[in-house]
Write a protein that holds these residues in place. Structure first.
Motif, PDB file in Angstrom:
ATOM      1  N   ASN A 101      11.493 -35.007   1.346  1.00 21.80           N
ATOM      2  CA  ASN A 101      11.527 -36.464   1.153  1.00 21.80           C
ATOM      3  C   ASN A 101      10.758 -37.178   2.271  1.00 21.80           C
ATOM      4  OD1 ASN A 101      13.254 -36.504   3.346  1.00 21.80           O
ATOM      5  ND2 ASN A 101      15.082 -36.962   2.165  1.00 21.80           N
ATOM      6  N   ASP A 102      10.802 -38.512   2.261  1.00 19.65           N
ATOM      7  CA  ASP A 102      10.043 -39.322   3.225  1.00 19.65           C
ATOM      8  C   ASP A 102      10.474 -39.106   4.669  1.00 19.65           C
ATOM      9  OD1 ASP A 102       8.639 -40.374   1.115  1.00 19.65           O
ATOM     10  OD2 ASP A 102       9.981 -42.110   0.895  1.00 19.65           O
ATOM     11  N   GLN A 103      11.741 -38.750   4.875  1.00 21.53           N
ATOM     12  CA  GLN A 103      12.228 -38.521   6.243  1.00 21.53           C
ATOM     13  C   GLN A 103      11.934 -37.102   6.731  1.00 21.53           C
ATOM     14  OE1 GLN A 103      14.471 -39.809   3.857  1.00 21.53           O
ATOM     15  NE2 GLN A 103      14.114 -41.929   4.499  1.00 21.53           N
ATOM     16  N   GLY A 104      11.319 -36.275   5.908  1.00 25.01           N
ATOM     17  CA  GLY A 104      10.992 -34.904   6.300  1.00 25.01           C
ATOM     18  C   GLY A 104      12.122 -33.927   6.063  1.00 25.01           C
ATOM     19  N   VAL A 105      13.108 -34.313   5.262  1.00 19.53           N
ATOM     20  CA  VAL A 105      14.252 -33.450   4.984  1.00 19.53           C
ATOM     21  C   VAL A 105      13.996 -32.692   3.687  1.00 19.53           C
ATOM     22  CG1 VAL A 105      16.724 -33.418   4.502  1.00 19.53           C
ATOM     23  CG2 VAL A 105      15.805 -35.032   6.177  1.00 19.53           C
TER      24      VAL A 105
END
Length: 198
Positions: free
Chosen positions: A121-125
């Motif tokens: 996802n956008d947060q890098g998770v």
């Protein structure tokens, strides 16, 4: 190359072995009747081993010492919620092995198919794919389906070591409880545990 000793002119296969002993050993190795006798004794031993009381019908109320893989699994599910009586070490450890293997397979399936549709996802998770839930449902179903017989088996195994079933809760002690419980479950049979038989 064999070690030789030349005191009397004879060649010995190793120091300290006389020529007569060496010839007798060589004769036994080449003697077909000796081989047949050894084969018969091994076969007789295996037949006796296969027909011991461990492989014959032992009442479910009694522990099955020397239980085979299949017998252990059968008894595990037959005595699904039986907390009375005893369970032998072989009954316990065969099931322990099966449970570990099934757990590893389910874990592999869960994360193997979960990674296949994973996205970041956008947060890098890392967000596992929707197929992950199939494996998770399998793991939950296996855990719920085997928790009661697992507790019952542990309870009966503790009885076989002449300890009351509630010793199982020693496993809840932080850090060392699991080790203590594992040691208790690995202890040999104590005949005084017959007091727990139904």
């Amino acid at each position: 190359m064999p070690h030789t000793v030349r005191r009397t002119g004879d060649i010995h296969p190793c120091p300290g072995t006389s020529p007569g002993v060496a010839r007798a050993k060589e004769g036994r190795r080449n003697d077909p009747t000796a081989t047949l006798t050894r084969t018969r004794s091994i076969r007789t031993y295996l037949e006796e081993l296969m027909t011991t009381t461990a492989t014959t019908d032992v009442p479910l109320s009694q522990p099955l010492y020397g239980a085979s893989f299949g017998q252990s699994i059968r008894r595990f599910f037959t005595k699904y919620a039986t907390f009375t009586g005893r369970a032998s070490r072989s009954e316990f450890w065969w099931w322990f092995l099966v449970n570990a293997i099934v757990g590893i397979v389910i874990y592999g399936i869960t994360y193997g198919i979960g990674i296949s549709g994973a996205v970041v996802n956008d947060q890098g998770v890392l967000v596992l794919g929707p197929a992950y839930w199939i494996g998770l449902v399998l793991a939950i179903a296996w855990g719920l389906g085997t928790i009661v017989p697992w507790l019952a088996l542990c309870w009966r195994r503790l009885h076989d070591t002449n300890r009351p079933g509630p010793f199982y809760f020693l496993g809840l002690i932080p850090f060392v409880g699991g080790i203590i419980l594992l040691i208790l479950l690995a202890l040999p049979t104590d005949p005084a545990g017959a007091r727990f038989d139904a």
